[in-house]
Design an enzyme around this catalytic site. Structure first.
Site, PDB file in Angstrom:
ATOM      1  CG  ASN A   1      -1.857  -1.176   1.238  1.00  0.00           C
ATOM      2  OD1 ASN A   1      -2.328  -1.593   0.189  1.00  0.00           O
ATOM      3  ND2 ASN A   1      -2.139  -1.722   2.411  1.00  0.00           N
TER       4      ASN A   1
ATOM      5  CG  HIS B   1       4.524  -1.887   5.465  1.00  0.00           C
ATOM      6  ND1 HIS B   1       4.497  -0.522   5.628  1.00  0.00           N
ATOM      7  CD2 HIS B   1       3.234  -2.272   5.339  1.00  0.00           C
ATOM      8  CE1 HIS B   1       3.245  -0.096   5.616  1.00  0.00           C
ATOM      9  NE2 HIS B   1       2.455  -1.140   5.431  1.00  0.00           N
TER      10      HIS B   1
HETATM   11  P1  AMP Z   1      -0.573  -0.346   5.771  1.00  0.00           P
HETATM   12  O1  AMP Z   1      -2.014   0.002   6.083  1.00  0.00           O
HETATM   13  O2  AMP Z   1      -0.360  -0.944   4.427  1.00  0.00           O
HETATM   14  O3  AMP Z   1       0.318   0.836   6.049  1.00  0.00           O
HETATM   15  O4  AMP Z   1      -0.174  -1.500   6.774  1.00  0.00           O
HETATM   16  C1  AMP Z   1       0.191  -1.286   8.088  1.00  0.00           C
HETATM   17  C2  AMP Z   1      -0.085  -2.553   8.810  1.00  0.00           C
HETATM   18  O5  AMP Z   1       0.594  -2.504  10.052  1.00  0.00           O
HETATM   19  C3  AMP Z   1      -1.561  -2.808   9.134  1.00  0.00           C
HETATM   20  O6  AMP Z   1      -1.980  -4.007   8.504  1.00  0.00           O
HETATM   21  C4  AMP Z   1      -1.592  -2.910  10.649  1.00  0.00           C
HETATM   22  O7  AMP Z   1      -2.483  -3.886  11.119  1.00  0.00           O
HETATM   23  C5  AMP Z   1      -0.145  -3.256  10.974  1.00  0.00           C
HETATM   24  N1  AMP Z   1       0.313  -2.887  12.299  1.00  0.00           N
HETATM   25  C6  AMP Z   1       0.101  -1.710  12.946  1.00  0.00           C
HETATM   26  N2  AMP Z   1       0.713  -1.723  14.142  1.00  0.00           N
HETATM   27  C7  AMP Z   1       1.329  -2.928  14.263  1.00  0.00           C
HETATM   28  C8  AMP Z   1       2.129  -3.554  15.264  1.00  0.00           C
HETATM   29  N3  AMP Z   1       2.418  -2.938  16.412  1.00  0.00           N
HETATM   30  N4  AMP Z   1       2.581  -4.811  15.040  1.00  0.00           N
HETATM   31  C9  AMP Z   1       2.264  -5.442  13.885  1.00  0.00           C
HETATM   32  N5  AMP Z   1       1.531  -4.903  12.889  1.00  0.00           N
HETATM   33  C10 AMP Z   1       1.075  -3.677  13.081  1.00  0.00           C
END
Ligand code: AMP
Length: 111
Positions: A84, A97
């Site tokens: 994303n 990521h």
């Molecule tokens: P995006 O929306 O593509 O930026 O993805 C960010 C992702 O990070 C989301 O799917 C969240 O659920 C995940 N996320 C947020 N905080 C954490 C955390 N502390 N540990 C693991 N995943 C996380």
């Protein structure tokens, strides 16, 4: 300068369910999984998104994704890799990521 969430996870300042680490990337389970397997592959170096990172870094991320897909038994039925990017791309964490999603039938368009 304040560290971002994934930099803090990288540095062990916030706990994570880490499933892979090498010189260039770490990978940990998403806190809000959207599939039976939902892993985030994150470069150790901070880049905001894919528009900022060197090709080499993208290659390291793909290498880790392939390895994790094999380790999680996803290669026979398939899986999805997602980056994303930016506001309309639905990016919520501004540290590059890649999502590795698998273990269920995916739909398209992704929504
Ligand atoms: P995006 O929306 O593509 O930026 O993805 C960010 C992702 O990070 C989301 O799917 C969240 O659920 C995940 N996320 C947020 N905080 C954490 C955390 N502390 N540990 C693991 N995943 C996380």
């Amino acid at each position: 300068m304040n560290k971002c969430l994934f930099c803090m996870i990288r540095d062990g300042e916030i706990p994570s369910d880490k499933v892979y680490e090498d010189e260039h990337v770490i990978a940990f389970r998403d806190i809000d999984p959207q599939a039976p397997v939902h892993v985030l592959i994150v470069p150790k170096e901070h880049y905001a998104d894919i528009t900022e990172c060197p090709n080499e870094t993208a290659g390291y991320m793909l290498d880790a994704a392939r390895r994790l897909a094999v380790e999680n038994g996803l290669t026979e039925k398939g899986f999805r890799l997602v980056m994303n990017t930016g506001e309309e791309g639905g990016q919520s964490v501004k540290h590059l990521h890649m999502h590795l999603l698998g273990g269920r039938q995916m739909t398209w368009p992704a929504g």
